[in-house]
Design a protein around this motif. Structure first.
Motif, PDB file in Angstrom:
ATOM      1  N   GLU A  11      32.270  37.087  82.309  1.00 14.06           N
ATOM      2  CA  GLU A  11      32.714  38.330  82.459  1.00 14.06           C
ATOM      3  C   GLU A  11      32.900  38.935  84.162  1.00 14.06           C
ATOM      4  OE1 GLU A  11      31.513  42.999  81.086  1.00 14.06           O
ATOM      5  OE2 GLU A  11      30.694  41.308  80.162  1.00 14.06           O
ATOM      6  N   ALA A  12      31.855  38.381  84.798  1.00 11.28           N
ATOM      7  CA  ALA A  12      31.862  38.843  86.261  1.00 11.28           C
ATOM      8  C   ALA A  12      33.090  38.019  86.778  1.00 11.28           C
ATOM      9  CB  ALA A  12      30.551  38.470  86.910  1.00 11.28           C
ATOM     10  N   GLU A  13      33.088  36.677  86.760  1.00  8.58           N
ATOM     11  CA  GLU A  13      34.045  35.774  87.180  1.00  8.58           C
ATOM     12  C   GLU A  13      35.486  36.261  86.788  1.00  8.58           C
ATOM     13  OE1 GLU A  13      33.339  31.971  85.634  1.00  8.58           O
ATOM     14  OE2 GLU A  13      31.558  31.762  86.615  1.00  8.58           O
ATOM     15  N   VAL A  77      19.426  36.343  81.843  1.00  8.37           N
ATOM     16  CA  VAL A  77      20.641  37.116  81.834  1.00  8.37           C
ATOM     17  C   VAL A  77      20.767  38.083  83.169  1.00  8.37           C
ATOM     18  CG1 VAL A  77      21.969  38.878  80.544  1.00  8.37           C
ATOM     19  CG2 VAL A  77      21.258  36.866  79.561  1.00  8.37           C
ATOM     20  N   LEU A  78      19.723  38.614  83.405  1.00  6.41           N
ATOM     21  CA  LEU A  78      19.711  39.633  84.319  1.00  6.41           C
ATOM     22  C   LEU A  78      20.495  39.411  85.726  1.00  6.41           C
ATOM     23  CD1 LEU A  78      16.011  40.998  84.105  1.00  6.41           C
ATOM     24  CD2 LEU A  78      18.176  42.055  83.330  1.00  6.41           C
ATOM     25  N   PRO A  79      20.231  38.332  86.465  1.00  8.56           N
ATOM     26  CA  PRO A  79      20.955  38.010  87.714  1.00  8.56           C
ATOM     27  C   PRO A  79      22.534  38.278  87.522  1.00  8.56           C
ATOM     28  CG  PRO A  79      19.409  36.456  87.535  1.00  8.56           C
ATOM     29  CD  PRO A  79      19.485  37.046  86.106  1.00  8.56           C
ATOM     30  N   SER A  80      23.284  37.690  86.231  1.00 10.45           N
ATOM     31  CA  SER A  80      24.628  37.711  86.079  1.00 10.45           C
ATOM     32  C   SER A  80      24.974  39.452  85.810  1.00 10.45           C
ATOM     33  CB  SER A  80      24.893  37.126  84.746  1.00 10.45           C
ATOM     34  OG  SER A  80      24.750  35.660  85.177  1.00 10.45           O
ATOM     35  N   VAL A  81      24.145  39.978  85.061  1.00 10.29           N
ATOM     36  CA  VAL A  81      24.364  41.341  84.875  1.00 10.29           C
ATOM     37  C   VAL A  81      24.269  42.195  86.128  1.00 10.29           C
ATOM     38  CG1 VAL A  81      23.422  43.607  83.585  1.00 10.29           C
ATOM     39  CG2 VAL A  81      23.509  41.325  82.603  1.00 10.29           C
ATOM     40  N   GLY A  82      23.515  41.840  87.215  1.00  9.07           N
ATOM     41  CA  GLY A  82      23.176  42.419  88.217  1.00  9.07           C
ATOM     42  C   GLY A  82      24.435  42.266  89.047  1.00  9.07           C
TER      43      GLY A  82
END
Length: 218
Positions: A11-13, A77-82
């Motif tokens: 999603e971030a990408e 998951v937290l790093p990607s959410v961050g």
């Protein structure tokens, strides 16, 4: 990378790739900054349509009050959410610095308001609206989720103090631009999907190679 983390990272990408396709008007920095926020809405609309499974998983992860994911997976998951929320917060900060919001609202008129808080609200409410696809099949009221998401984003920005003239210019630029994002709406998703697919193939090849060596050694 876990399946859960992969979805948030993807999603971030997609959002980052979509933003890279658009160039703002340097002569109108406030409108350009607001346009970049609106571009993220278009990215979410497209992602919801093309990656419904990813949206369904994220809905389960963050929207279900029941604990369905072990704590160790939540940590993964937290790093990607961050990363995703930091990107959105940076866009709100960029808009404030560009003068897109009235001076009294730029830093947040209410206690606890901040670019980070606005990023969470932006992300959570867009996800919530775009996951109403089941609702649209149950009601006789015609609902265009994409249009609803765009109107919601506009209302949020105005509530945050966006200058109406700058917002109108941003919307006009987004609608009229012949950029890659407009001319080829799937390019950002394909780019991110290609990177994810390449990573998956590399991982699979590595695993197969390792298993072959082990089998040969046995």
């Amino acid at each position: 990378m876990s399946k859960q983390d992969e979805k948030f990272s993807f999603e971030a990408e997609v959002v980052e790739a979509r933003l890279a396709e658009w160039e703002g008007d340097a002569s109108a920095p406030a409108a350009a900054a607001l346009m970049r926020l609106l571009v993220t809405v278009e990215a979410y609309i497209a992602l919801q349509e093309d990656e419904p499974a990813a949206f369904a998983l994220i809905r389960t992860l963050v929207g279900d009050p029941r604990r369905r994911v072990p704590d160790e997976l939540v940590g993964e998951v937290l790093p990607s959410v961050g990363r995703l929320l930091s990107l959105l917060a940076a866009l709100f900060r960029e808009a404030a610095d560009a003068g897109a919001f009235t001076s009294s609202a730029a830093a947040g008129p209410e206690p606890g308001d901040s670019p980070e808080a606005r990023a969470v609200t932006w992300w959570a409410t867009l996800h919530g609206l775009l996951q109403l696809d089941k609702f649209t099949s149950l009601t006789p009221i015609p609902v265009d989720l994409g249009a609803l998401a765009r109107r919601h984003a506009r209302a949020l920005l105005l509530g945050y103090g966006a200058r109406p003239a700058s917002l109108a210019a941003a919307e006009s630029r987004l609608t009229a631009s012949p950029s890659a994002g407009s001319g080829n709406p799937g390019s950002a998703r394909k780019s991110a999907g290609a990177r994810r697919s390449a990573g998956s193939k590399t991982s699979t090849t590595s695993t197969t190679s390792t298993q072959s060596r082990k089998s040969g050694g046995a």
